[in-house]
Design a protein around this motif. Sequence first.
Motif, PDB file in Angstrom:
ATOM      1  N   ALA A  42       0.842  -1.286  -0.037  1.00 50.23           N
ATOM      2  CA  ALA A  42      -0.145  -0.073  -0.237  1.00 50.23           C
ATOM      3  C   ALA A  42       0.793   1.293   0.017  1.00 50.23           C
ATOM      4  N   GLU A  43       0.134   2.399   0.022  1.00 50.63           N
ATOM      5  CA  GLU A  43       0.919   3.668   0.224  1.00 50.63           C
ATOM      6  C   GLU A  43       1.796   3.510   1.309  1.00 50.63           C
ATOM      7  N   GLY A  44       3.122   4.091   1.079  1.00 47.11           N
ATOM      8  CA  GLY A  44       4.001   3.995   2.165  1.00 47.11           C
ATOM      9  C   GLY A  44       4.803   2.866   2.522  1.00 47.11           C
ATOM     10  N   SER A  45       5.861   2.942   2.932  1.00 45.61           N
ATOM     11  CA  SER A  45       6.920   1.619   3.399  1.00 45.61           C
ATOM     12  C   SER A  45       6.451   0.722   4.433  1.00 45.61           C
ATOM     13  N   GLY A  46       6.430  -0.523   4.305  1.00 47.20           N
ATOM     14  CA  GLY A  46       5.691  -1.273   5.182  1.00 47.20           C
ATOM     15  C   GLY A  46       4.532  -1.761   5.406  1.00 47.20           C
ATOM     16  N   GLU A  47       3.761  -1.175   4.487  1.00 47.74           N
ATOM     17  CA  GLU A  47       2.378  -1.625   4.559  1.00 47.74           C
ATOM     18  C   GLU A  47       1.938  -2.677   3.526  1.00 47.74           C
ATOM     19  N   THR A  48       0.809  -3.496   3.923  1.00 50.05           N
ATOM     20  CA  THR A  48       0.491  -4.593   3.148  1.00 50.05           C
ATOM     21  C   THR A  48      -1.038  -4.696   3.036  1.00 50.05           C
ATOM     22  N   ILE A  49      -1.411  -4.882   1.968  1.00 51.51           N
ATOM     23  CA  ILE A  49      -2.917  -4.972   1.799  1.00 51.51           C
ATOM     24  C   ILE A  49      -3.483  -6.108   2.054  1.00 51.51           C
ATOM     25  N   ILE A  50      -4.140  -6.323   2.902  1.00 52.34           N
ATOM     26  CA  ILE A  50      -4.526  -7.762   3.441  1.00 52.34           C
ATOM     27  C   ILE A  50      -5.751  -8.571   2.387  1.00 52.34           C
ATOM     28  N   THR A  51      -5.802  -9.817   2.065  1.00 56.97           N
ATOM     29  CA  THR A  51      -6.654 -10.366   1.236  1.00 56.97           C
ATOM     30  C   THR A  51      -7.995 -10.171   1.582  1.00 56.97           C
ATOM     31  N   PRO A  52      -8.916 -10.409   0.771  1.00 52.34           N
ATOM     32  CA  PRO A  52     -10.311 -10.655   1.216  1.00 52.34           C
ATOM     33  C   PRO A  52     -10.358 -11.885   2.302  1.00 52.34           C
TER      34      PRO A  52
ATOM     35  N   GLU B  46      -2.259  -3.816   6.833  1.00 55.85           N
ATOM     36  CA  GLU B  46      -1.402  -4.366   7.889  1.00 55.85           C
ATOM     37  C   GLU B  46      -0.168  -3.564   7.836  1.00 55.85           C
ATOM     38  N   ARG B  47       0.173  -2.979   9.227  1.00 63.76           N
ATOM     39  CA  ARG B  47       1.515  -2.383   9.227  1.00 63.76           C
ATOM     40  C   ARG B  47       1.985  -2.555  10.675  1.00 63.76           C
ATOM     41  N   SER B  48       2.940  -3.326  10.869  1.00 63.13           N
ATOM     42  CA  SER B  48       3.628  -3.691  12.198  1.00 63.13           C
ATOM     43  C   SER B  48       2.561  -4.248  13.162  1.00 63.13           C
ATOM     44  N   GLY B  49       1.467  -5.181  12.639  1.00 61.79           N
ATOM     45  CA  GLY B  49       0.622  -5.732  13.492  1.00 61.79           C
ATOM     46  C   GLY B  49      -0.563  -4.737  13.760  1.00 61.79           C
ATOM     47  N   GLN B  50      -0.506  -3.515  13.170  1.00 61.23           N
ATOM     48  CA  GLN B  50      -1.714  -2.845  13.280  1.00 61.23           C
ATOM     49  C   GLN B  50      -2.466  -2.738  12.105  1.00 61.23           C
ATOM     50  N   TYR B  51      -3.604  -2.427  11.981  1.00 59.03           N
ATOM     51  CA  TYR B  51      -5.017  -2.468  11.014  1.00 59.03           C
ATOM     52  C   TYR B  51      -5.244  -1.223  10.786  1.00 59.03           C
ATOM     53  N   SER B  52      -5.521  -0.887   9.468  1.00 58.12           N
ATOM     54  CA  SER B  52      -6.266   0.534   9.051  1.00 58.12           C
ATOM     55  C   SER B  52      -7.099   0.120   7.936  1.00 58.12           C
TER      56      SER B  52
END
Length: 138
Positions: A21-31, A101-107
């Motif tokens: 995702a936008e920004g370093s270290g962010e991962t888009i979680i799958t459905p 997901e980023r460092s165990g946190q979700y947005s």
Amino acid sequence: MFRTLLLTASICAALTAPLSAEGSGETIITPDQFEALSTGKTLYFERNGRFFGAEQFYTRRRSLWMNGAKECLDGEWFAKNDLICFDYGTDLDPQCWHFIERSGQYSARAEGESAAFDIHLYDIDNTPLDCQGPAVGA
């Protein structure tokens, strides 16, 4: 030959890596990951330190949304590529989000929005939402 192998390896790694995702270290979680995280749970969201809303998730991708004004709507969600889209039967539907997901946190980031407008998951529990009225609840 070595350059070709290196380039091929790089392309394969990029194709198998999680979507960023936008920004370093962010991962888009799958459905599927979102479904595993949310089914049978209530998720609580905030924006800028203020309650944004909560959503209780049932089986078969059904949900109950409570907004910041404590108004509730029955809904359902579906996957559209890597987006999670919600339909509550309103004129504004569907509303699609990337869950990140980023460092165990979700947005959650609304489709087409920047990270400045993310809502942040701050709690998950099994408590049903307290929604009143004849047209709410699954």
